[in-house]
Write a protein that holds these residues in place. Structure first.
Motif, PDB file in Angstrom:
ATOM      1  N   CYS A   1      56.571 -34.425  -5.240  1.00 41.87           N
ATOM      2  CA  CYS A   1      56.638 -35.041  -3.907  1.00 41.87           C
ATOM      3  C   CYS A   1      55.286 -35.645  -3.526  1.00 41.87           C
ATOM      4  O   CYS A   1      55.225 -36.761  -2.995  1.00 41.87           O
ATOM      5  N   CYS A   2      54.208 -34.919  -3.809  1.00 44.48           N
ATOM      6  CA  CYS A   2      52.866 -35.423  -3.488  1.00 44.48           C
ATOM      7  C   CYS A   2      52.534 -36.665  -4.314  1.00 44.48           C
ATOM      8  O   CYS A   2      51.828 -37.564  -3.842  1.00 44.48           O
TER       9      CYS A   2
ATOM     10  N   SER B   1      55.827 -32.501   2.073  1.00 48.28           N
ATOM     11  CA  SER B   1      55.107 -32.306   0.808  1.00 48.28           C
ATOM     12  C   SER B   1      54.017 -31.253   0.934  1.00 48.28           C
ATOM     13  O   SER B   1      53.905 -30.352   0.091  1.00 48.28           O
TER      14      SER B   1
END
Length: 402
Positions: A319-320, A297
């Motif tokens: 993703c984060c 990420s």
């Protein structure tokens, strides 16, 4: 005689049906106050003429209020009751918004940020306990899911609405806080009308302001993984809340304040959805998954910055968001599981301190490095630290999960 009792129970049930959304709204609106500034940092920087280091310090000083609430007022709602503590948190948030509304210098921004952190610190703890008590005993496991998901929803909508108002409406540094004050006022009235759940609230004289945090020696090796996971998850949130708008403007050449708000909204909405969808994933697996995902990420974030790709930044942000959700929820649940019953509150407080430090310290480092070496170098340094921390935490987590 049975009919009046039945009517009373039905009325109480209706009141509780409204009570849980009200307390959830309180948590959301408080947390919104911490990201209202996210799209506005660039405007304040231009108006007041401060550096990138000062910008990150304005963001990070918010943690002073968080820590003050946790260390000094963590148990206040247990003593005086959930509603008085929640109302106190809302009043502090209102004062913070008023200071923001009339801010004319960096000092006033710092004061408003500290007050915002203080209000959130008091209100979040009180609200989470309040929701647990309003739910039936069988459903109390849902309290943390409701509290953490509304936390992220508040963060997301705070940034999104602020960005839209700043970009498309007049008085970008004023109208945002007028709108926020109206939201705070409405929620405060609803909170005032919500049922108290502490049976015998006490007086202010019974409140202890002695700091309550420690990690017993026998669980310290197992505490490392969730503590570092919480640190890393909140570091990502801090990165997006404080630094991402500058990266959008400087590296991706996107100066639209609404886009800055929308990017953080994406992070928060993905995190909130992930908490709900993945709530049945076992806590240790959630934590280890967050640590594993943390590495690609942050690399995606750096790649998006280097390539000036908005598409890649959108993917990296999603993703984060998943990492933030799994890391925060999984880490907190693991800590609750490993903590001795008679020391749980102190151990959980220690976990939150790691989260608060993670939310602030890396952001300050990014501000310093970006001032002297450029934003890409700062992001590379940030990614390197997160990767090292994640690998260390993975090693401890895998070792102690056997």
């Amino acid at each position: 005689m049975g009919f009046p009792d039945l009517a009373h129970k039905q009325e109480a049930a209706r009141g509780d049906a409204l009570a849980i959304p009200t307390v959830a709204a309180m948590i959301a609106v408080l947390f919104a106050g911490s990201t209202v500034l996210t799209p506005l940092y660039i405007l304040y920087k231009q108006q007041f003429g401060f550096s990138q280091i000062t910008l990150t310090l304005i963001y990070a000083v918010y943690v002073v209020g968080n820590l003050g609430a946790l260390l000094l007022f963590g148990g206040v709602s247990d003593v005086v009751g959930r509603r008085p503590a929640a109302l106190a948190a809302m009043i502090v948030a209102i004062v913070s918004a008023i200071v923001f509304l009339f801010s004319e210098n960096v000092l006033s921004l710092d004061i408003a940020r500290i007050l915002s952190g203080l209000g959130i610190g008091i209100g979040a703890g009180s609200g989470t306990a309040w929701i647990a008590e309003l739910l039936s005993r069988a459903d109390r496991s849902r309290a943390s899911v409701i509290a953490t998901s509304t936390n992220f929803l508040g963060l997301g909508f705070g940034a999104l609405v602020s960005g839209l108002l700043a970009q498309y409406e007049p008085w970008p540094l004023r109208l945002v806080f007028v709108t926020y004050l109206l939201a705070l006022a409405v929620v405060t009235i609803l909170v005032w009308r919500t049922r108290e759940t502490v049976a015998k609230p006490g007086s202010l004289r019974r409140i202890s302001i002695r700091p309550q945090f420690s990690v017993p020696q026998e669980i310290r090796p197992r505490f490392v993984a969730p503590a570092v996971t919480g640190f890393g998850a909140m570091a990502l949130v801090g990165f997006y809340a404080a630094v991402a708008p500058s990266i959008l403007a400087q590296q991706l050449h996107e100066a639209n304040h609404a886009v800055a708000g929308a990017l953080f909204f994406e992070l928060a909405i993905v995190a909130a959805a992930s908490i709900v969808v993945l709530m049945r994933v076992q806590s240790n697996r959630a934590m280890l998954a967050a640590l594993g995902l943390m590495i690609p990420s942050v690399l995606l974030v750096v790649a998006a910055e280097i390539s000036a790709s908005m598409a890649l930044m959108i993917v990296a942000t999603a993703c984060c968001g998943v990492v933030a959700a799994l890391g925060y929820r999984g880490g907190l649940q693991v800590v609750n599981e490993i903590a001795p019953k008679d020391r749980r509150a102190k151990v959980v407080s220690s976990f939150f301190i790691c989260c608060f430090v993670g939310n602030a310290l890396p952001v300050i480092g990014i501000g310093i490095v970006s001032t002297y070496a450029g934003s890409i170098a700062a992001s590379l340094a940030f990614a390197g630290i997160i990767i090292v921390f994640a690998l260390v935490a993975l090693a401890f987590g895998v070792k102690h999960s056997r």
